[in-house]
Write a protein that holds these residues in place. Sequence first.
Motif, PDB file in Angstrom:
ATOM      1  N   ILE A   1      -4.660  -2.095 -11.409  1.00 27.25           N
ATOM      2  CA  ILE A   1      -3.927  -1.131 -12.229  1.00 27.25           C
ATOM      3  C   ILE A   1      -3.815   0.204 -11.495  1.00 27.25           C
ATOM      4  N   GLY A   2      -2.592   0.713 -11.404  1.00 27.76           N
ATOM      5  CA  GLY A   2      -2.350   1.979 -10.734  1.00 27.76           C
ATOM      6  C   GLY A   2      -3.029   3.135 -11.439  1.00 27.76           C
ATOM      7  N   SER A   3      -3.668   3.999 -10.672  1.00 33.14           N
ATOM      8  CA  SER A   3      -4.390   5.126 -11.269  1.00 33.14           C
ATOM      9  C   SER A   3      -3.446   6.122 -11.940  1.00 33.14           C
ATOM     10  N   GLU A   4      -2.187   6.138 -11.518  1.00 36.25           N
ATOM     11  CA  GLU A   4      -1.221   7.062 -12.109  1.00 36.25           C
ATOM     12  C   GLU A   4      -0.376   6.410 -13.207  1.00 36.25           C
ATOM     13  N   SER A   5      -0.710   5.191 -13.559  1.00 38.29           N
ATOM     14  CA  SER A   5       0.066   4.468 -14.574  1.00 38.29           C
ATOM     15  C   SER A   5       0.069   5.193 -15.908  1.00 38.29           C
TER      16      SER A   5
ATOM     17  N   GLY B   1       2.732   6.232  -6.713  1.00 36.07           N
ATOM     18  CA  GLY B   1       2.335   6.391  -8.100  1.00 36.07           C
ATOM     19  C   GLY B   1       3.366   5.887  -9.095  1.00 36.07           C
ATOM     20  N   GLN B   2       4.346   5.131  -8.630  1.00 36.18           N
ATOM     21  CA  GLN B   2       5.444   4.695  -9.495  1.00 36.18           C
ATOM     22  C   GLN B   2       5.188   3.365 -10.190  1.00 36.18           C
ATOM     23  N   TYR B   3       4.117   2.670  -9.828  1.00 43.59           N
ATOM     24  CA  TYR B   3       3.927   1.317 -10.344  1.00 43.59           C
ATOM     25  C   TYR B   3       2.649   1.217 -11.180  1.00 43.59           C
ATOM     26  N   ASP B   4       2.741   0.435 -12.244  1.00 44.37           N
ATOM     27  CA  ASP B   4       1.618   0.288 -13.163  1.00 44.37           C
ATOM     28  C   ASP B   4       0.594  -0.720 -12.667  1.00 44.37           C
ATOM     29  N   VAL B   5       1.060  -1.831 -12.128  1.00 49.19           N
ATOM     30  CA  VAL B   5       0.158  -2.864 -11.627  1.00 49.19           C
ATOM     31  C   VAL B   5       0.670  -3.398 -10.297  1.00 49.19           C
ATOM     32  N   VAL B   6      -0.254  -3.956  -9.514  1.00 49.01           N
ATOM     33  CA  VAL B   6       0.095  -4.522  -8.214  1.00 49.01           C
ATOM     34  C   VAL B   6      -0.747  -5.763  -7.972  1.00 49.01           C
TER      35      VAL B   6
ATOM     36  N   VAL C   1       0.832  -1.201   0.000  1.00 51.75           N
ATOM     37  CA  VAL C   1       0.000   0.000   0.000  1.00 51.75           C
ATOM     38  C   VAL C   1       0.868   1.252   0.000  1.00 51.75           C
ATOM     39  N   THR C   2       1.887   1.258   0.842  1.00 52.87           N
ATOM     40  CA  THR C   2       2.782   2.419   0.915  1.00 52.87           C
ATOM     41  C   THR C   2       3.466   2.676  -0.416  1.00 52.87           C
ATOM     42  N   LEU C   3       3.957   1.624  -1.058  1.00 47.30           N
ATOM     43  CA  LEU C   3       4.666   1.778  -2.327  1.00 47.30           C
ATOM     44  C   LEU C   3       3.724   2.212  -3.446  1.00 47.30           C
TER      45      LEU C   3
END
Length: 398
Positions: free
Chosen positions: A301-305, A103-108, A97-99
């Motif tokens: 999918i990251g919202s900032e991807s 906003g640096q990651y595309d998917v988690v 969650v912290t990482l």
Amino acid sequence: MSTSTKRYWPLSLAAVAVLAATSCGTTSGGGEPDAEAPAKTAQTEIGEGEGKLSILAWPGYVEDGSNDPEVDWVSAFEEETGCMVDFKPFGTSDEAVTLMRTGQYDVVSASGDASLRLIAGGDVEPVNTDLLENYDDVYPFLKDQPWNTVDDKNYGMPHGWGANVLMYRADLVDPAPTSWKAVFEDAEKYSGKVTAYDSPIYIADAALYLMKHKPELGIENPYALDKDQLAAAVDLLKSQREHVGEYWSDVVKEVQSFASGGSVVGTTWQVGANIATADGTKVETILPEEGATGWSDTWMIGSESKNKNCAYMWLDYIASPEANAQVAEYFGESPANPAACELTKDANHCETFHSGDEEYANQIWYWTTPVADCIDGRTDVECTDYSEWTKAWTEIKG
């Protein structure tokens, strides 16, 4: 957990936003989310890949042959899509969650104790499952669940799943346990050699035990606890604390503890038992008579991807029978796609992990982030959210 036997009440984005507002500043992750921000909309098509993809995931979910030349499903994805993968592993859901909030990651790959926090914080966005060819094949009981769906919007592709089972040293624990009583009321018998999962979400294990043994508490869902119910679970865990030799978050280290005899009974994942058995440690696992908590991971999918096309390609690829079989077998879990069962190297893999076993799945309460809006349907009381569970866990461990 099949919705045919365990009813979940729908979550609203407003209810989840309360979690975001109340969990700031705790170990659930830094960075204050904007609870008023409107939900992003899902894509309507998948365009050409952007050429790269940053993935945040549990260790063992993104293998490219660098750890083991024979274990590689990433290279095929890169060759097929042109999306070059950059992978960062995390060790706990709190770390994930912290990482993701950077906003640096595309998917988690998010377990249920992280997914709602990510949705609440606006860190992930809705996913158009119509664009994912393999979504239709995923086990139905993993879809449209409160840990991956809010306001009827899907937030990802279901991945593997499993139960948090009870493991014990068969040569040192006698008689063989059948209940979680072995690690709660009977913990004194093996004082100093009891082990438990190191996370606030473990409070749900105590709540599940109380739900079955103290019905007067009125617990209907181990993730929906009002203040009195939470206090009862905390008291049980404080009583257990004096008998716990160590709390674990790394399953390999837990296996080593069982091998040395430092731990003889406690919660684990089936993969831990498999490793221990392969190493010659005499362990057995059971799904206790009360049932168990468990986990169902979701690719989000990251919202900032900036690489959303590649992100969609990954979500679809990782749920394909070929890739899902490889991940499930390597990590040690049931695949989300039943077609994967025909492709595992071990013909008995899906039997070992109870894939497609509805009776077994019905006994599992999958990790779901606690929120103030009680997911058991109560409207006359406010439930405790994850921030309160985090504070309680710190109090329990001392």
